[in-house]
Design an enzyme around this catalytic site. Structure first.
Site, PDB file in Angstrom:
ATOM      1  N   ASN B 161       0.708  -1.078  -0.360  1.00  0.00           N
ATOM      2  CA  ASN B 161       0.170   0.080   0.258  1.00  0.00           C
ATOM      3  C   ASN B 161       0.693   1.190   0.021  1.00  0.00           C
ATOM      4  O   ASN B 161       2.220   1.558   0.518  1.00  0.00           O
ATOM      5  CB  ASN B 161      -0.672  -0.169   0.555  1.00  0.00           C
ATOM      6  CG  ASN B 161      -1.897   1.175   1.264  1.00  0.00           C
ATOM      7  OD1 ASN B 161      -2.970   1.633   0.869  1.00  0.00           O
ATOM      8  ND2 ASN B 161      -1.610   1.858   2.529  1.00  0.00           N
ATOM      9  N   VAL B 162       0.339   2.352  -0.926  1.00  0.00           N
ATOM     10  CA  VAL B 162       1.230   3.597  -0.520  1.00  0.00           C
ATOM     11  C   VAL B 162       0.121   4.854  -0.272  1.00  0.00           C
ATOM     12  O   VAL B 162      -1.185   5.139  -1.682  1.00  0.00           O
ATOM     13  CB  VAL B 162       1.476   3.798  -2.404  1.00  0.00           C
ATOM     14  CG1 VAL B 162       2.497   5.277  -2.469  1.00  0.00           C
ATOM     15  CG2 VAL B 162       2.704   2.958  -2.575  1.00  0.00           C
ATOM     16  N   GLY B 163      -0.443   5.146   0.541  1.00  0.00           N
ATOM     17  CA  GLY B 163      -0.577   5.986   1.226  1.00  0.00           C
ATOM     18  C   GLY B 163      -0.649   7.418   1.788  1.00  0.00           C
ATOM     19  O   GLY B 163       0.798   6.881   2.021  1.00  0.00           O
ATOM     20  N   TYR B 165      -0.947   9.609   4.980  1.00  0.00           N
ATOM     21  CA  TYR B 165      -1.355   9.339   6.550  1.00  0.00           C
ATOM     22  C   TYR B 165      -0.561  10.864   7.266  1.00  0.00           C
ATOM     23  O   TYR B 165       0.541  11.090   7.124  1.00  0.00           O
ATOM     24  CB  TYR B 165      -1.827   8.093   7.013  1.00  0.00           C
ATOM     25  CG  TYR B 165      -1.627   6.805   6.171  1.00  0.00           C
ATOM     26  CD1 TYR B 165      -3.022   6.921   6.194  1.00  0.00           C
ATOM     27  CD2 TYR B 165      -0.782   6.101   5.404  1.00  0.00           C
ATOM     28  CE1 TYR B 165      -3.379   5.707   4.909  1.00  0.00           C
ATOM     29  CE2 TYR B 165      -1.178   5.103   4.591  1.00  0.00           C
ATOM     30  CZ  TYR B 165      -2.654   4.868   4.724  1.00  0.00           C
ATOM     31  OH  TYR B 165      -3.384   4.021   3.220  1.00  0.00           O
ATOM     32  N   MET B 182     -10.412   2.451   7.944  1.00  0.00           N
ATOM     33  CA  MET B 182     -11.636   2.839   6.688  1.00  0.00           C
ATOM     34  C   MET B 182      -9.679   2.739   6.313  1.00  0.00           C
ATOM     35  O   MET B 182      -9.996   1.736   4.776  1.00  0.00           O
ATOM     36  CB  MET B 182     -12.041   3.624   5.822  1.00  0.00           C
ATOM     37  CG  MET B 182     -13.489   2.928   7.464  1.00  0.00           C
ATOM     38  SD  MET B 182     -13.149   4.094   8.359  1.00  0.00           S
ATOM     39  CE  MET B 182     -14.835   3.905   9.359  1.00  0.00           C
ATOM     40  N   GLU B 225      -0.912   1.185  -5.999  1.00  0.00           N
ATOM     41  CA  GLU B 225      -1.211   2.463  -6.019  1.00  0.00           C
ATOM     42  C   GLU B 225       0.129   2.529  -7.265  1.00  0.00           C
ATOM     43  O   GLU B 225       0.302   3.767  -8.553  1.00  0.00           O
ATOM     44  CB  GLU B 225      -0.940   3.075  -4.701  1.00  0.00           C
ATOM     45  CG  GLU B 225      -1.763   3.677  -4.341  1.00  0.00           C
ATOM     46  CD  GLU B 225      -2.128   2.603  -3.381  1.00  0.00           C
ATOM     47  OE1 GLU B 225      -1.414   1.013  -3.317  1.00  0.00           O
ATOM     48  OE2 GLU B 225      -3.462   1.919  -2.594  1.00  0.00           O
ATOM     49  N   GLU B 274      -7.931  19.073  10.923  1.00  0.00           N
ATOM     50  CA  GLU B 274      -7.719  18.100   8.599  1.00  0.00           C
ATOM     51  C   GLU B 274      -8.733  19.062   7.930  1.00  0.00           C
ATOM     52  O   GLU B 274      -9.259  20.251   7.911  1.00  0.00           O
ATOM     53  CB  GLU B 274      -8.587  17.141  10.654  1.00  0.00           C
ATOM     54  CG  GLU B 274      -7.461  15.967  11.032  1.00  0.00           C
ATOM     55  CD  GLU B 274      -6.870  14.845   9.554  1.00  0.00           C
ATOM     56  OE1 GLU B 274      -7.714  15.304   8.480  1.00  0.00           O
ATOM     57  OE2 GLU B 274      -6.157  14.350   9.901  1.00  0.00           O
TER      58      GLU B 274
END
Lengths: 80, 479
Positions: B161-163, B165, B182, B225, B274
């Site tokens: 995974n490449v996310g 955060y 999620m 990704e 945020e």
């Protein structure tokens, strides 16, 4: 003193590469981090806004995100 | 030409007049955050910002707002800067069809030029860190690509995974990372913690602009990704192996951090202003220990301001939220025409659809909420007719004002899931959800009196062309 929680235990994380301009400090209790050159509303207890202040109870009661799951049977040293 | 690193993207922005180099000396706080905040208030042609004269720092290089306008978002995708919003979303959809595109493994990544490990690894030595908003608990890394693998299937490239955060800097080698339950990294962490292990991660900072978009795109769990970035770029994404963890990171990154999320550890983190336009509150969050830092010589630090929308993050994840929802809905319901989920990462989405029969449109609304992204977002879905453009908000307002009878067009669902950051959820993470059916009823649904709509005249299209050419003629005469 920490501007956010008023704890007295503060650590120096770094100092400005250009000597003597600022330091970055961290509260050892609430982990608030600030630069000494920031505006008073971020760097002094007196001016730190009420709505952003944090107490020991806030820290102790903070929800965990995400919740820590149960260990699997193998990780508990049990035969699955 | 697609950009292979942040520097070539900055050059492309500069070439289009979309990069503003601020040469005067500024304070790290509050100037950098305030300037990026201000750039977001300049409208659709707002530039990226570049600072290299910041009080107390020795040769800092800071890029802000690189995706923060429709013009910049277009340049990121190698499109003309004046491409319309809907045009950018449609091009995104078209390129998505090329997924998966193979990656290119490339040697000699520039970030391998320098490295520090163990006790020598100090974030402050490499990154000119600063605070964004008054109530933030510290300095944040909020535009990095965080890479991890599934501990139960570590060889599976597609599950890597490449996310993006958020990460709070809490020490010289210590970060607090927020894994929203999620998101895929939360699945990886959950598996690691069930196994009683740490989760190895790599954090890539300062990247080519498309992987930054894809890292914020809600892809399926087994969709890579990097293979999506290749599809969207139209040429393979160059990647390289990070030396300590073996994780795949972008070849062109400015800085690569490697380390672990410490298993079964939580520590006070936040608050942070945020994407919801509200602070997150302080929460017990995971701890990331940095064991190695690799970096390009004279690295550029890229960061992103976020606050009350619209800010850079809304451009960064706007089209990227619309397209997967569109694709997932179309898989079941080819009647869906367009999806606009650009509002607060899709907490509100607008879907236009044809109708098979009475009641169909609200089923499309419900399906939107049960897509993978919808489970954590999509709190409100407005469904409109196929002739209403969901990107044209006056048209959407017309549909809401005339097609909705609250007596029967609101579907209110109790106690549904949403991300905890939604400030209206109570308890955090649980909310009612609402479908607003703003479509025209079709048989057997015979509610209302919609039999006589006023439509554009058949001759209007020709008159649009005629008036447009008359206006153009007059403009050229005036020149």
């Amino acid at each position: 003193m920490c501007p956010r929680c008023a704890d007295e235990n503060v650590s120096e994380l770094t100092a400005s590469p250009v000597p003597g301009v600022w330091k970055v400090l961290r509260c050892d209790l609430c982990l608030y981090t600030w630069r000494t050159s920031e505006p008073a509303r971020r760097s002094t207890r007196e001016a730190y806004p009420e709505r952003f202040r944090m107490s020991r109870a806030d820290i102790d009661n903070a929800p965990q995100v995400p919740a820590i799951p149960e260990l699997r049977a193998e990780a508990r040293g049990e035969t699955p | 030409m697609p950009h292979d690193d942040l520097r070539s993207y900055l050059e492309a922005l500069d070439g289009q007049g979309q990069l503003l180099h601020v040469e005067e000396q500024v304070a790290p706080e509050p100037d950098l955050g305030a300037a990026a905040n201000a750039a977001n208030r300049l409208g659709e042609r707002a530039p990226a910002l570049y600072f290299d004269n910041v009080t107390g720092f020795d040769e800092p290089r800071i890029a802000l707002n690189t995706h923060g306008s429709w013009a910049n978002h277009a340049v990121a995708f190698d499109l003309p800067p004046n491409t319309s919003t809907r045009g950018q979303v449609e091009e995104f959809i078209r390129r998505w069809e090329n997924f998966p595109a193979p990656v290119e493994r490339r040697e000699n990544p520039p970030w391998a030029e320098n490295s520090v490990s163990g006790g020598e690894a100090n974030l402050f030595d490499v990154l000119p860190l600063f605070r964004l908003n008054d109530g933030d608990g510290g300095f944040y890394l909020d535009k990095a690509a965080v890479v991890s693998r599934d501990p139960d299937d570590p060889e599976n490239f597609d599950k890597q995974n490449v996310g993006t955060y958020r990460m709070e800097v809490k020490g010289t080698d210590r970060l607090g990372l927020q894994p929203v339950p999620m998101h895929d990294i939360a699945l990886h962490l959950n598996a690691a913690e069930q196994r009683g292990e740490d989760l190895p991660v790599a954090v890539a900072l300062g990247n080519e602009p498309v992987i930054s978009v894809v890292a914020g795109t809600p892809l399926g769990y087994e969709q890579s990704e990097y293979e999506m970035a290749g599809a969207l770029r139209g040429t393979p994404e160059p990647i390289a192996k990070a030396p300590l963890t073996g994780l795949d990171v972008p070849w062109g990154s400015e800085v690569v951090l490697e380390g672990v999320i410490e298993g079964r550890e939580r520590e006070i983190e936040g608050p942070f202003g945020e994407f919801t336009g509200h602070y997150s509150g302080g929460r017990g969050m995971t701890v990331l220990r940095v064991d190695r830092i690799s970096y390009r010589t004279s690295p550029v630090f890229e960061s992103l301001y976020l606050g009350m929308p619209w800010t850079e993050v809304d451009y960064l994840i706007g089209p990227a939220t619309c397209v997967p929802l569109y694709q997932q809905l179309r898989a079941d319901f080819p009647e869906v025409q367009a999806v606009n989920a650009m509002y607060t990462h899709g907490l509100l989405a607008i879907v236009s659809t044809k109708k098979r029969y009475g009641g169909f449109a609200r089923a499309v609304g419900l399906r939107t909420m049960t897509t993978p992204h919808g489970l954590g977002y999509c709190k409100m879905v407005i469904v409109v007719d196929e002739d209403v453009d969901p990107f044209d908000l006056p048209q959407v307002m017309w549909a809401l004002s005339t097609k909705v009878n609250p007596a029967s067009d609101l579907v209110n669902l109790p106690n549904m899931s949403v991300l905890e950051l939604d400030p209206g959820s109570q308890p955090p993470g649980v909310t009612n959800k609402l479908v607003i059916d703003a479509t025209t009823p079709v048989a057997p649904d015979d509610r209302g009196r919609y039999g006589q709509p006023v439509t554009d005249l058949p001759e209007t299209g020709a008159w649009i062309d005629k008036l447009s050419s008359l206006i153009a003629e007059r403009a050229s005469e005036n020149r």
